[in-house]
Scaffold this motif. Structure first.
Motif, PDB file in Angstrom:
ATOM      1  N   ASP A   1      48.839  36.771  42.109  1.00 47.70           N
ATOM      2  CA  ASP A   1      49.220  35.990  40.920  1.00 47.70           C
ATOM      3  C   ASP A   1      50.136  34.840  41.314  1.00 47.70           C
ATOM      4  O   ASP A   1      51.316  35.034  41.559  1.00 47.70           O
TER       5      ASP A   1
ATOM      6  N   ARG B   1      50.666  32.279  39.355  1.00 48.61           N
ATOM      7  CA  ARG B   1      51.233  31.694  38.134  1.00 48.61           C
ATOM      8  C   ARG B   1      51.030  30.177  38.095  1.00 48.61           C
ATOM      9  O   ARG B   1      51.944  29.411  37.880  1.00 48.61           O
ATOM     10  N   TYR B   2      49.789  29.777  38.336  1.00 46.11           N
ATOM     11  CA  TYR B   2      49.460  28.344  38.278  1.00 46.11           C
ATOM     12  C   TYR B   2      49.781  27.774  36.907  1.00 46.11           C
ATOM     13  O   TYR B   2      49.531  28.420  35.880  1.00 46.11           O
TER      14      TYR B   2
ATOM     15  N   ASN C   1      52.764  29.004  42.547  1.00 46.60           N
ATOM     16  CA  ASN C   1      54.106  29.564  42.750  1.00 46.60           C
ATOM     17  C   ASN C   1      54.083  30.781  43.667  1.00 46.60           C
ATOM     18  O   ASN C   1      53.377  31.754  43.393  1.00 46.60           O
TER      19      ASN C   1
END
Lengths: 501, 531
Positions: free
Chosen positions: A292, A294-295, A92
């Motif tokens: 980050d 956010r996988y 993301n």
């Protein structure tokens, strides 16, 4: 502002380089990774798209089976293990080249992992590069930033987006840290990317044209003092898109890092942009491991299951590995070890193979590529295959020489004409009025004049010193402005002087 | 009033029979519903868009085919000419799709959802698009950016959500059928509070292609109707494999209409879920639920009790998984390619700031709340504790269902803990709002199918109560079998359908303030605007 650098030799004296590569390979599937839109390069912007590629509300992805097969083949060719099941994940981040504002990629479950590739360096040394993983993902769209000084999104007046590339299947091949290359690091970098390109081209899974971005390399470089185990801080030079550039970028980054370390400053972990014109890199955005994304597992797709039967079926379709292919080609072409290594190092093995396939002999193909084209490519600062010489051009030129229509000197002139975009060899010969003078009349006139001008030489020839004939031939060639067939001239001189050849 | 009372109060199955027998034309049926919408939707506000011209054109096409006779008439789908309303989360060519959000106001989809293609193939006239909580996030439709829908039983009350528009349209006789979507109860809970039937099929049973995603692993499209048989008929139109949805099941569709026609539950084991009734459930809800159990027992079913101890974690886990997926699914609404674009009022004009200004202006508070929750839950360092733990709970809930279905063929519970509450009552208390879905969420977490049907009216407020049936994955047919039997037992007791007792909406009823009163409309509007 240009960065300080040390000389490569000094850098090598003080430091030990560690490399790492992320090579993105665009697959040549008919359709995209997750949609039925065509995967075609170079069309009118935003025409090879459907609602899925544009990230319209409500759309869902469907995995391209051929892309999975291609990825497994790449994994197998890189001696990787193939995961029995693996998933896609969402990465993301907000950026306008990614229509969903997330990239569908693989994260902790790559389809292929734990492989290696044995790389042959120019002197025949073998070097093993360990492959960490090869995973599947989709390409992003292409942004063109208009206005502003840098061509980057910052400071641009506006940006154009082409989503034709959005959703094109990619396989990203990631190496483990490569240690122990020492001063061979730049050469190894080039040889590794060349090997990956050769593999995906042989497999037929990618068009493998670096100039089109089919194969793109991000090169990681760090230095550490000799004898230290811990890695230094790395930089990642993005989108280095030719083999020569890969070599140069690693060379440059080693020299830059060495200067930074020498100054007592820490190397900044960041992406670097490669500039072909100055052969240097500039700072991109700082990159920390804490980015980050956010996988999380892609909930719109079911896991990919690669049954062992399927993997073995695919393994059975693999073409011969590059090393075996090289052995076969060398034997077939009859080149010596040295000749063949020169061909490989010059990066023209594929081109020679294509030229032979187009109708040239192995000797002729090598003569043209190694004797004419490689040198011109070096001057033009491009890879030989990118210079713009088609195998058919070489065959046509060679046929003209063999038929006696032009001589070798003219042929090189015609080649320059082809490269200057003047047309086909036949057109250039006609346009420039190039043709071997084959009517004996004018030749005999020129021979008589040359013999009369150098009576001493004529006597030597009559006396059996045949090597002296070169001076007369030279005179004739000069008089005919190179348009005579030197072989025929020689025959006529001997005839004239009543000497047996 | 031009409305044709008999036509609008008929079930889809009855209308299909009359159309096939050419007792009535599809244009007459469609026009009757359009007239009803014109008459009552000013009060109910079930529709965001009414699709008059296209609906009548499709109806006229059906009539022409029937009139011409021959193979084309023979091949018409049983529901051809029966009109339907579509939740405005499902994309349609030729009509706007808003998802109840300002960020998509005025947007037209260039493609049809798979379910819409199937409605078109069956030649069902689409009456229009129904209201919903923004991006289906809510249990009351009060989170619609275009104002709330009102419950036809009491216009001061919520119609449930997120699919309050579809449920209210069917309850108010504006449509015999509607499509809904159910992520945590958005079909079933509105069904319960409006006295209608709603089904959430097995996950993967109906294609999600073209349903604007909230939480991909939980969302499911399903039927909304007034009878169990009608839901089965509609389910068969929209169900079955779709190559555009990778999560769509490859199984051939079961004969759900046949299941709804079996007519007995003799020997079936029906499990009461210990954790889904009793404390926290309204007395009237509990009473009606117990009566349904007695009726099923009297019809020869065996009532057993099952325990699903992990259901108590379902709500908490749901409020991690759903917002996590939603935060990613809603990232595409950024003003770059379609929908609203808002430029920052001052400061530099960067892409990040345009995206930020667009999303700040385009999303309502509940959507923002869930995006923030989800973004946090997926963040590095929190992922394992939140998203990871929630996925483990999901596995535990699936195991609870497995164990329960080893003891029972079908499970039963109240659909919602309470009857319809007043508009505005829970708007400022998100946690109280979330509790409405406590009984419906477990089915989404496990992917099993659920059906809600009317169970009667609560003694204390005279409002509808819903009874929920749950079956194992891919056993949707069991829901229709048991649901149809329970429905006929209840209706025999009531002397007709429950909706016969709902207010007519077209006669001023003494003592109930009219929503046509502009002052009251203002009050409602200010409610709508305050969140």
């Amino acid at each position: 502002m240009s960065d300080a650098t040390l000389s490569f030799e000094e850098a090598m004296e003080k430091y030990d380089p560690v490399l790492g590569f992320e090579v993105h390979v665009e697959l040549n599937t008919k359709t995209k990774m997750f949609s039925s839109a065509p995967n075609v390069f170079g069309d009118e912007p935003n025409t090879n798209v459907n609602e899925v590629d544009l990230g319209m509300p409500g759309v869902l992805p469907v995995v391209n089976r051929t892309a999975i097969e291609s990825s497994i083949k790449i994994g197998l060719a890189l001696n990787c293990k193939i995961a029995e099941t693996c998933r896609f994940a969402r990465k993301n981040y907000f950026y306008p080249d990614t229509p969903k504002n997330f990239q569908t990629s693989q994260y902790d479950e790559p389809i292929a992992y734990d492989g290696y590739l044995d790389i042959e360096l120019s002197d025949g040394t073998m070097f093993r590069v360990e492959i960490e993983r090869a995973h599947m993902e989709e390409d992003a769209g292409k942004l063109t930033h208009m206005g502003g000084a840098t061509g980057r999104i910052q400071g641009a007046d506006y940006s154009l987006v082409d989503y034709n590339r959005s959703g094109v299947p990619l396989v990203e091949i990631v190496t483990k840290p490569i240690e122990g290359a020492g001063s061979r690091a730049p050469e190894l970098a080039k040889a590794y990317v060349a090997a990956v390109r050769e593999i995906v081209k042989n497999l037929g899974v990618s068009d493998a044209k670096m100039e089109r971005g089919n194969v793109r390399c991000d090169a990681n470089v760090s230095l550490r003092p000799h004898g230290r185990e811990r890695f230094g801080i790395r930089s990642e030079t993005k989108n280095v898109n030719s083999l020569r550039a890969v070599e140069h970028a690693v060379h440059y980054e080693i020299r830059r890092h060495a200067a930074v370390l020498d100054s007592g400053e820490p190397v900044i972990q960041e992406t670097r942009h490669w500039h072909e014109d100055t052969r240097s890199t500039t700072s991109g955005r700082p990159k920390s491991d804490a980015d980050d994304y956010r996988y999380f597992p892609e909930p719109d797709l079911v896991p990919i299951v690669a049954s062992r039967e399927w993997v073995e079926e695919l393994r059975a379709t693999l073409p011969e590995p590059p090393a075996a292919r090289r052995k076969r080609l060398q034997a077939h072409w009859g080149y010596s070890d040295l000749e063949f290594r020169d061909v490989v190092n010059a990066g023209v093995m594929d081109e020679i193979e294509e030229t032979i396939a187009a109708g040239a002999t192995a000797t002729v193909a090598r003569k043209w590529w190694m004797g004419e084209i490689v040198g011109r490519a070096k001057i033009a600062d491009v890879d030989p295959g990118q210079l713009g010489v088609a195998p058919a051009t070489i065959v046509e030129l060679n046929t003209m020489v063999e038929d006696g229509k032009i001589n070798n000197k003219m042929a090189t002139e015609v080649l320059d004409g082809v490269l200057a975009g003047e047309g086909t060899p036949a057109e250039i010969v006609a346009k420039r009025g190039l043709a071997v003078v084959s009517d004996d009349g004018p030749l005999l006139e020129a021979i008589d004049a040359a013999l009369a001008a150098q009576p001493g030489v004529a006597d030597k020839i009559r006396g059996g010193k045949l090597q002296a004939i070169g001076a007369i031939v030279g005179g004739v060639m000069k008089a005919t402005r190179g348009q005579a067939d030197a072989g025929r001239v020689r025959e006529l001189i001997l005839e004239r002087l009543g000497v047996e050849g | 009033m031009t409305e044709n009372n008999e036509l609008i109060r008929s079930s889809a199955a009855t209308l299909a029979g009359k159309l096939a027998a050419r007792e009535v034309s599809a244009v007459e049926v469609t026009q009757a519903h359009l007239d009803r919408i014109a008459a009552v939707d000013g009060k109910v506000h079930a529709f965001l868009h009414v699709n008059t011209d296209e609906a009548l054109a499709v109806a006229a096409e059906v009539d022409a085919i029937r009139a011409a006779g021959g193979p084309a008439a023979q091949e018409l789908h049983a529901l051809a000419g029966v009109p339907i309303a579509v939740k405005d989360l499902i994309v349609t060519v030729g009509q706007p799709t808003t998802a109840g959000s300002k960020i998509l106001e005025g947007w037209h989809s260039p493609y049809d959802a798979t379910v819409v293609k199937r409605l078109r193939a069956a030649k069902m006239p689409i009456l229009g698009k129904t209201n919903l909580d923004e991006f289906a996030m809510g249990s009351s439709t009060e989170h619609s950016a275009f104002g709330p829908t009102h419950n036809p039983w009491d216009l001061d009350r919520i119609p449930g959500g997120s699919g309050g528009g579809s449920a209210a349209a069917v309850a108010a006789f504006e449509a015999p059928l509607a499509l809904g979507t159910d992520t945590g109860g958005s079909i079933r809970q509105p069904g319960a509070v409006t006295g209608t039937v709603g089904v959430k099929p097995t996950y993967g049973g109906v294609s999600r292609y073209g349903a604007i995603a909230m939480a991909s692993s939980l969302d499911q499209i399903g039927p909304v109707s007034r009878t169990v048989l009608d839901s089965a008929l509609l389910h068969q139109v929209i169900g079955g494999h779709d190559p555009h949805d990778s999560t769509s099941l490859p199984d051939p569709l079961e004969d759900l209409v046949a299941a709804a026609s079996i007519g007995n539950v003799h020997g079936m084991r029906i499990g009461i879920i210990k954790e889904l009734h009793g404390e926290g459930y309204q007395t009237g809800v509990e009473n009606r639920f117990n009566e349904s159990l007695e009726l099923l027992k009297s019809a020869g079913a065996e009532i057993v009790e099952v325990s699903c101890p992990n259901f108590k974690y379902a709500l908490g886990a749901y409020y991690l998984i759903m917002p996590s997926e939603a935060s990613s699914n809603l990232a595409k609404f950024d003003g770059v390619r379609y929908g609203l674009r808002v430029l920052p009022e001052d400061g530099p004009m960067t892409i990040e700031r345009v995206m930020g200004a667009t999303r700040a202006a385009g999303f309502g508070d509940e959507v923002k709340r869930r995006i923030i929750l989800g973004t946090y839950a997926l963040s590095a360092g929190y992922y394992d504790a939140y998203y990871g733990s929630a996925q483990k709970v999901r596995t535990l809930i699936q195991r609870d269902f497995d164990a329960a279905f080893a003891k029972a063929d079908v499970l039963i519970s109240p659909t919602a803990p309470t009857t319809a509450f007043k508009l505005g009552e829970k708007l400022n208390d998100p946690l109280a709002m979330y509790l409405n879905d406590v009984a419906t969420i477990p089915a989404n977490m496990a992917g099993v199918p659920g059906l809600s049907l009317p169970g009667g009216l609560a003694d204390e407020d005279g409002l509808p109560v819903g009874v929920q049936l749950l079956a194992p994955a891919r056993q949707d047919a069991r829901l229709y079998r048991v649901g149809a039997v329970l429905e006929s037992l209840l209706e025999a007791q009531w002397g007709g359908p429950l909706l016969d007792r709902a207010p007519s909406l077209t006669e001023p009823s003494p003592g109930t303030p009219s929503l046509a009163d502009p002052a009251l409309n203002d009050t409602v509007a200010s409610h709508g605007g305050s969140h």
